[in-house]
Design a protein around this motif. Structure first.
Motif, PDB file in Angstrom:
ATOM      1  N   ARG A  85       0.853  -1.196   0.000  1.00 26.47           N
ATOM      2  CA  ARG A  85       0.000   0.000   0.000  1.00 26.47           C
ATOM      3  C   ARG A  85       0.878   1.231   0.000  1.00 26.47           C
ATOM      4  NH1 ARG A  85      -0.706   3.439   3.948  1.00 26.47           N
ATOM      5  NH2 ARG A  85      -2.569   4.781   4.080  1.00 26.47           N
ATOM      6  N   CYS A  86       0.561   2.176  -0.882  1.00 28.85           N
ATOM      7  CA  CYS A  86       1.319   3.417  -0.944  1.00 28.85           C
ATOM      8  C   CYS A  86       0.979   4.282   0.268  1.00 28.85           C
ATOM      9  CB  CYS A  86       1.013   4.167  -2.234  1.00 28.85           C
ATOM     10  SG  CYS A  86       1.794   5.797  -2.315  1.00 28.85           S
ATOM     11  N   THR A  87       2.019   4.802   0.932  1.00 26.19           N
ATOM     12  CA  THR A  87       1.806   5.653   2.097  1.00 26.19           C
ATOM     13  C   THR A  87       1.395   7.073   1.698  1.00 26.19           C
ATOM     14  OG1 THR A  87       4.160   6.190   2.116  1.00 26.19           O
ATOM     15  CG2 THR A  87       3.433   4.342   3.495  1.00 26.19           C
ATOM     16  N   GLY A  88       1.465   7.375   0.394  1.00 21.64           N
ATOM     17  CA  GLY A  88       1.066   8.696  -0.075  1.00 21.64           C
ATOM     18  C   GLY A  88      -0.329   8.712  -0.636  1.00 21.64           C
ATOM     19  N   CYS A  89      -0.498   8.166  -1.844  1.00 21.22           N
ATOM     20  CA  CYS A  89      -1.801   8.209  -2.524  1.00 21.22           C
ATOM     21  C   CYS A  89      -2.701   7.038  -2.159  1.00 21.22           C
ATOM     22  CB  CYS A  89      -1.596   8.263  -4.032  1.00 21.22           C
ATOM     23  SG  CYS A  89      -0.900   6.758  -4.760  1.00 21.22           S
TER      24      CYS A  89
ATOM     25  N   ARG B 128      -3.207  13.990 -10.490  1.00 20.26           N
ATOM     26  CA  ARG B 128      -1.814  14.171 -10.898  1.00 20.26           C
ATOM     27  C   ARG B 128      -1.696  14.326 -12.411  1.00 20.26           C
ATOM     28  NH1 ARG B 128       2.063  13.059  -7.188  1.00 20.26           N
ATOM     29  NH2 ARG B 128       3.564  12.555  -8.823  1.00 20.26           N
ATOM     30  N   ALA B 129      -2.716  13.871 -13.142  1.00 20.66           N
ATOM     31  CA  ALA B 129      -2.693  13.948 -14.605  1.00 20.66           C
ATOM     32  C   ALA B 129      -3.582  15.058 -15.146  1.00 20.66           C
ATOM     33  CB  ALA B 129      -3.126  12.602 -15.189  1.00 20.66           C
ATOM     34  N   GLY B 130      -4.096  15.925 -14.268  1.00 18.53           N
ATOM     35  CA  GLY B 130      -4.970  17.001 -14.725  1.00 18.53           C
ATOM     36  C   GLY B 130      -6.373  16.531 -15.052  1.00 18.53           C
ATOM     37  N   LEU B 131      -6.731  15.369 -14.525  1.00 15.35           N
ATOM     38  CA  LEU B 131      -8.063  14.812 -14.743  1.00 15.35           C
ATOM     39  C   LEU B 131      -8.836  14.801 -13.435  1.00 15.35           C
ATOM     40  CD1 LEU B 131      -6.981  11.769 -16.946  1.00 15.35           C
ATOM     41  CD2 LEU B 131      -8.020  13.895 -17.766  1.00 15.35           C
ATOM     42  N   GLU B 132     -10.129  14.552 -13.527  1.00 20.15           N
ATOM     43  CA  GLU B 132     -10.974  14.538 -12.345  1.00 20.15           C
ATOM     44  C   GLU B 132     -11.882  13.322 -12.377  1.00 20.15           C
ATOM     45  OE1 GLU B 132     -13.903  17.669  -9.929  1.00 20.15           O
ATOM     46  OE2 GLU B 132     -13.242  18.116 -11.979  1.00 20.15           O
ATOM     47  N   LEU B 133     -12.049  12.699 -11.225  1.00 20.79           N
ATOM     48  CA  LEU B 133     -12.982  11.578 -11.103  1.00 20.79           C
ATOM     49  C   LEU B 133     -14.391  12.144 -11.031  1.00 20.79           C
ATOM     50  CD1 LEU B 133     -13.526   8.531 -10.649  1.00 20.79           C
ATOM     51  CD2 LEU B 133     -13.188   8.945  -8.200  1.00 20.79           C
ATOM     52  N   VAL B 134     -15.189  11.883 -12.064  1.00 23.34           N
ATOM     53  CA  VAL B 134     -16.532  12.472 -12.129  1.00 23.34           C
ATOM     54  C   VAL B 134     -17.650  11.434 -12.045  1.00 23.34           C
ATOM     55  CG1 VAL B 134     -15.729  14.468 -13.432  1.00 23.34           C
ATOM     56  CG2 VAL B 134     -16.548  12.449 -14.667  1.00 23.34           C
ATOM     57  N   GLY B 135     -17.304  10.152 -12.074  1.00 17.35           N
ATOM     58  CA  GLY B 135     -18.335   9.130 -12.001  1.00 17.35           C
ATOM     59  C   GLY B 135     -17.793   7.807 -11.502  1.00 17.35           C
ATOM     60  N   VAL B 136     -18.586   7.084 -10.741  1.00 23.02           N
ATOM     61  CA  VAL B 136     -18.257   5.726 -10.303  1.00 23.02           C
ATOM     62  C   VAL B 136     -19.528   4.889 -10.379  1.00 23.02           C
ATOM     63  CG1 VAL B 136     -16.336   6.349  -8.778  1.00 23.02           C
ATOM     64  CG2 VAL B 136     -18.665   6.286  -7.865  1.00 23.02           C
TER      65      VAL B 136
ATOM     66  N   THR C 206      -9.214   1.935  -5.714  1.00 27.75           N
ATOM     67  CA  THR C 206     -10.347   2.435  -4.932  1.00 27.75           C
ATOM     68  C   THR C 206     -10.694   3.805  -5.495  1.00 27.75           C
ATOM     69  OG1 THR C 206      -8.933   3.560  -3.321  1.00 27.75           O
ATOM     70  CG2 THR C 206      -9.567   1.264  -2.823  1.00 27.75           C
ATOM     71  N   ALA C 207     -11.845   4.332  -5.117  1.00 31.39           N
ATOM     72  CA  ALA C 207     -12.201   5.676  -5.571  1.00 31.39           C
ATOM     73  C   ALA C 207     -11.169   6.689  -5.080  1.00 31.39           C
ATOM     74  CB  ALA C 207     -13.594   6.047  -5.078  1.00 31.39           C
ATOM     75  N   ARG C 208     -10.683   6.496  -3.851  1.00 30.40           N
ATOM     76  CA  ARG C 208      -9.714   7.431  -3.288  1.00 30.40           C
ATOM     77  C   ARG C 208      -8.406   7.417  -4.070  1.00 30.40           C
ATOM     78  NH1 ARG C 208      -7.800   8.030   3.058  1.00 30.40           N
ATOM     79  NH2 ARG C 208      -5.870   9.194   2.660  1.00 30.40           N
ATOM     80  N   SER C 209      -7.884   6.237  -4.357  1.00 29.40           N
ATOM     81  CA  SER C 209      -6.603   6.174  -5.060  1.00 29.40           C
ATOM     82  C   SER C 209      -6.742   6.608  -6.520  1.00 29.40           C
ATOM     83  CB  SER C 209      -5.999   4.773  -4.966  1.00 29.40           C
ATOM     84  OG  SER C 209      -6.821   3.805  -5.581  1.00 29.40           O
ATOM     85  N   VAL C 210      -7.880   6.316  -7.139  1.00 30.25           N
ATOM     86  CA  VAL C 210      -8.110   6.753  -8.518  1.00 30.25           C
ATOM     87  C   VAL C 210      -8.227   8.270  -8.576  1.00 30.25           C
ATOM     88  CG1 VAL C 210      -9.795   6.752 -10.406  1.00 30.25           C
ATOM     89  CG2 VAL C 210      -9.085   4.596  -9.362  1.00 30.25           C
ATOM     90  N   ARG C 211      -8.908   8.870  -7.611  1.00 30.76           N
ATOM     91  CA  ARG C 211      -9.017  10.322  -7.574  1.00 30.76           C
ATOM     92  C   ARG C 211      -7.633  10.963  -7.471  1.00 30.76           C
ATOM     93  NH1 ARG C 211     -11.925  13.366  -2.604  1.00 30.76           N
ATOM     94  NH2 ARG C 211     -10.195  12.308  -1.563  1.00 30.76           N
ATOM     95  N   ALA C 212      -6.783  10.426  -6.604  1.00 28.98           N
ATOM     96  CA  ALA C 212      -5.428  10.968  -6.459  1.00 28.98           C
ATOM     97  C   ALA C 212      -4.627  10.795  -7.741  1.00 28.98           C
ATOM     98  CB  ALA C 212      -4.731  10.283  -5.288  1.00 28.98           C
TER      99      ALA C 212
END
Length: 417
Positions: A55-59, A243-251, A233-239
């Motif tokens: 597990r990443c301690t950051g994202c 970082r790529a200038g994108l946004e999680l807008v749907g799940v 997870t939604a949290r890790s995908v959002r992070a």
């Protein structure tokens, strides 16, 4: 058995998304390539690696500790066919119809691009609707099947360079889609730069993959194998998206493949996130999915399930019962090798995929046979590796149960049905 070969990424112990420390919480031991079904002459020449998860301690991204070179996994003889299940065929057809009716409706000359199109099962519906499309598929054998159905295929990996080349040649993509593909790709930075290069200003990047929340809840440890590098997870995908200038807008939660989530990303500020995003983020927080203690508890359950399954198979053998397996899935390699399940416990594995038949399973070398052999042998018990297709398989094999055969399952617990 060959000795394990370490094939770590460029910075072992560092996150492949944000470069923070990755802390290991589960070690499933020496494992072979999950889809490398053998002929007898291949024995002694198998590639092994250490299958461990951290597990990443950051994202908070959960990921494998070691990377297997992609050319070893995805090649001309890759045996998995997305259209092999009637459930999945309908799933992908419905996905295509949804794009056609929503994202692409009213768009002039829409363009759909799929990462890892496999045998073209989703893009076939897009093609039949007359919509411009292209599938990236590095595995030539399944890519050729897609091409035979009329789907446009490029035999290449999707990354920044190939995406930029496509943008120059054919313009921006309105929908970029990937199913059970993005989690396979360790070089996520290049993929997301490719998405940035190719995606239209108001386009969407939609991908669906196994969901860590379901894996933890069901103790479905066999979802962890060489081809699955990331566990989202939604949290890790959002992070990752930010970082790529994108946004999680749907799940969207999906029942296929033992539990998946379909994530929709868009350029930052171009779309309003749906309420479902906040709801899933809150659920993950309440469940402690980013808490190391949750993942440590999961690892303890994995070890307990291994011990219970091995004990059950040993007891059945001592009682003189016959046991076969059903479904030579990629994830069965994790189960058989982690649990040490060989021919002394299971006679053979039944599978309907011709490319796997008359071969041996990776690592433990269980013979893979066509379903007709299973029907003729009528074992007392069948260990169901393809548990995510249990309903479809049990309906197909009603005669087995009618004649007294029983199924062994190990997700979400070890049990006989």
């Amino acid at each position: 058995m060959s000795q394990p070969v370490s094939m770590s990424g460029p910075r072992p112990g560092r996150c492949r998304v944000c470069d923070a420390d990755v802390v290991e919480f589960l070690d499933l031991g020496a494992q072979p390539l999950s889809d490398a079904f053998l002929t007898p002459k291949d024995i002694g020449h198998e590639f092994f690696y250490r299958l461990a998860v951290g597990r990443c301690t950051g994202c908070t991204m959960v990921q494998l500790m070691e990377e297997v070179p992609r050319e070893r996994m995805f090649h001309a003889e890759y045996p998995y066919h997305s259209s092999g299940s009637s459930v999945m065929r309908e799933h992908f057809a419905a996905t295509a119809r949804r794009f056609l009716d929503t994202e692409l409706a009213g768009t002039e000359d829409p363009f759909v691009v799929e990462l890892g199109c496999n045998d073209g099962v989703m893009l076939k519906t897009v093609h039949e609707a007359g919509v411009r499309h292209l599938g990236f598929e590095p595995s030539g054998s399944v890519g050729r099947l897609a091409a035979e159905s009329g789907v446009r295929v490029r035999e290449a990996f999707f990354e920044e360079s190939s995406a930029a080349d496509l943008r120059r040649r054919e313009g921006a993509a309105d929908v970029i889609y990937a199913a059970n593909t993005l989690c396979h790709i360790p070089y996520m930075d290049s993929v997301l730069r490719g998405v940035d290069a190719l995606l239209a200003a108001d386009g969407v990047f939609v991908f669906e993959d196994p969901y860590l929340g379901d894996i933890v809840e069901r103790t479905s440890f066999d979802q962890i194998y060489d081809e699955h590098f990331f566990f989202f997870t939604a949290r890790s995908v959002r992070a990752m998206a930010r970082r790529a200038g994108l946004e999680l807008v749907g799940v969207e939660r999906l029942p296929v493949h033992g539990g998946e989530v379909r994530y929709t990303l868009a350029r930052a500020g171009s779309r309003q996130p749906s309420p479902a995003v906040a709801e899933l983020l809150a659920e993950e927080e309440a469940r402690g999915l980013a808490d190391p203690r949750t993942l440590d508890a999961f690892a303890e359950r994995v070890a307990r399930h291994r011990d219970e399954l091995v004990a059950l198979l040993r007891r059945l053998r001592a009682e003189g019962r016959t046991v076969a397996a059903y479904g030579a899935t990629a994830k069965s390699a994790t189960v058989t090798n982690y649990c040490g399940i060989g021919t002394e416990s299971v006679s053979f594995v039944s599978d309907s995929t011709p490319a796997k038949q008359d071969r041996l399973s990776p690592g433990m070398h269980l013979p893979v046979v066509p379903p007709e052999v299973f029907a003729k042998a009528r074992p007392d018990y069948a260990l169901l590796f393809a548990w995510n297709h249990a309903e479809e398989i049990m309906r197909k094999e009603e005669d087995f149960a009618r004649e007294g055969g029983r199924w062994i399952l190990y997700v979400p617990e070890v049990r006989v049905v």
